[in-house]
Scaffold this motif. Structure first.
Motif, short mmCIF file in Angstrom:
data_model
loop_
_atom_site.label_atom_id
_atom_site.label_comp_id
_atom_site.label_asym_id
_atom_site.label_seq_id
_atom_site.Cartn_x
_atom_site.Cartn_y
_atom_site.Cartn_z
N GLY A 160 -29.20 -62.90 -1.86
CA GLY A 160 -29.41 -64.21 -1.26
C GLY A 160 -30.28 -64.14 -0.02
O GLY A 160 -31.18 -63.30 0.10
N ARG B 144 -22.26 -64.84 -10.94
CA ARG B 144 -23.49 -65.42 -11.49
C ARG B 144 -24.25 -64.40 -12.33
O ARG B 144 -24.78 -64.73 -13.40
N LEU C 137 -29.07 -58.39 -5.64
CA LEU C 137 -28.89 -59.83 -5.54
C LEU C 137 -28.14 -60.11 -4.25
O LEU C 137 -26.93 -59.90 -4.17
N GLU D 51 -19.77 -64.40 -5.41
CA GLU D 51 -20.53 -65.44 -6.10
C GLU D 51 -21.71 -64.85 -6.85
O GLU D 51 -21.96 -65.21 -8.02
N HIS D 52 -22.44 -63.94 -6.22
CA HIS D 52 -23.57 -63.31 -6.90
C HIS D 52 -23.10 -62.46 -8.08
O HIS D 52 -23.77 -62.41 -9.12
N THR D 53 -21.97 -61.79 -7.92
CA THR D 53 -21.46 -60.97 -9.01
C THR D 53 -21.13 -61.85 -10.22
O THR D 53 -21.52 -61.52 -11.36
N SER E 146 -26.05 -59.70 4.14
CA SER E 146 -27.19 -59.41 3.26
C SER E 146 -28.11 -58.36 3.87
O SER E 146 -28.60 -57.47 3.17
N PRO F 207 -30.63 -64.78 -10.58
CA PRO F 207 -29.58 -64.31 -11.49
C PRO F 207 -29.81 -64.69 -12.94
O PRO F 207 -29.56 -63.89 -13.85
N CYS G 200 -24.75 -56.56 -6.42
CA CYS G 200 -24.58 -57.97 -6.07
C CYS G 200 -23.91 -58.07 -4.71
O CYS G 200 -22.89 -57.41 -4.46
#
Length: 340
Positions: free
Chosen positions: A196, A251, A194, A247-249, A203, A230, A243
């Motif tokens: 983005g 989510r 994950l 934020e991704h973690t 990323s 997510p 992640c």
């Protein structure tokens, strides 16, 4: 206390000569202590600083500006100086600046290149000696005339498109590779990412580390595993996920928890192993604790600050790219075999 010292205390503005007299040292010794220069023993430094405090001495910054051509000020510009990572980088910069007698001005860009340019040029117009930037997207050509005019510049967290500049980073690629290798060691074979927008520097670095670890493990990397939403994570084919940000973690953890709460049939809840990039508050207090790849943003700030000060004080040489190591912290969210 003798009359001479009483007389010094009565002065409107004590000088370095007064400090030297009070401490019983040479004027040059006081100058070295005040300017953070080497060559003074700790005992003598302590005595000089005691005299400075006793007399209420303050360095004449206007005189130093005329003498050195420097203002003893730095600028720090980032997306959001209230963000925990950027705040920690700034704190590291400030620690170094304080040790060398510099002040730091800060500004937030919200990731807007135009806002960054406006802030950077405003600071340069106020004659800062150097800039530390977490760069927004863009080529930063607007900085070239300022750098040519003598404004030292160091970039942090992501490199600029402006070539030949110093930059201090976290080893995100190596951290991602270690995280995926850790998941493979737990028995996972279908591992997602994950991350983005892959146009961003972090990323891209994390994706490269992910791909290298999967290849090293002889595993395919299905494109569907790296374009996950997510909210669909618990229903996807993957048994583990890396992640790319806090934020991704969060989510991912919320989506997995929500999917578990909505299942009604016994034994149907499937755990998905999670590794997050970037530690965060309470990650060690939830159950299970969140396994993360951690890096030290304050160390990035200190490293960038030291490099900037050296450039300001005359260090030449080619541009430096410094990558500080990351560290995998296992806490439980990734330390179990795949559950189909």
């Amino acid at each position: 206390m003798n009359n001479q010292v009483h007389a010094v205390r009565g002065m409107a503005r004590p000088t370095m000569k007064d400090v030297a007299f009070r401490a019983g040292v040479a004027l040059k010794t006081v100058s070295r202590v005040v300017n953070g220069e080497p060559g003074v023993t700790p005992e003598t430094t302590k005595r000089v600083r005691g005299a400075i405090e006793d007399l209420g001495f303050r360095r004449n910054e206007s005189a130093r500006l005329l003498r050195t051509g420097r203002t003893a000020t730095l600028g720090f510009i980032a997306d959001n100086c209230g963000d925990p990572d950027y705040a920690a980088v700034c704190r590291g910069v400030e620690e170094v600046a304080r040790d060398h007698g510099f002040l730091v001005f800060t500004g937030s860009t919200d990731g807007d290149p135009d806002r960054e340019e406006s802030l950077a040029l405003a600071l340069c117009a106020r004659r800062v000696d150097g800039l530390i930037l977490a760069p927004a997207p863009g080529d930063h050509a607007y900085l070239a005339p300022e750098i040519e005019a003598g404004v030292a510049t160091v970039f942090v967290l992501r490199p600029p498109e402006l070539a030949g500049r110093d930059v201090v980073l976290a080893d995100e690629r190596g951290g991602a590779k270690a995280a995926v290798a850790h998941l493979i060691a737990q028995g996972h074979r279908r591992i997602g990412f994950l991350g983005g927008d892959l146009s961003g520097y972090r990323s891209r670095q994390l994706m490269s580390g992910y791909a290298e670890a999967m290849a090293a493990g002889g595993l395919p990397a299905d494109p569907a595993w790296t374009t996950l939403a997510p909210q669909r994570l618990a229903d996807s084919a993957v048994t583990a996920v890396l992640c790319g940000s806090r934020e991704h973690t969060l989510r991912a953890l919320r989506a997995i928890a929500a999917a578990g709460h909505t299942r009604t049939a016994p034994g149907r809840t499937r755990r998905v192993a999670v590794v997050g990039f970037g530690d965060f508050e309470l990650a060690d207090l939830v159950s299970p604790g969140v396994t993360v790849v951690s890096y030290d943003p304050a160390a990035i700030g200190r490293t960038a600050g030291e490099l900037l000060i050296r450039r300001i004080t005359g260090e030449d040489g080619p541009a430096r790219r410094v990558e500080l190591p990351t560290r995998l912290i296992p806490r439980g969210s990734a330390e179990f075999p795949p559950q189909e």
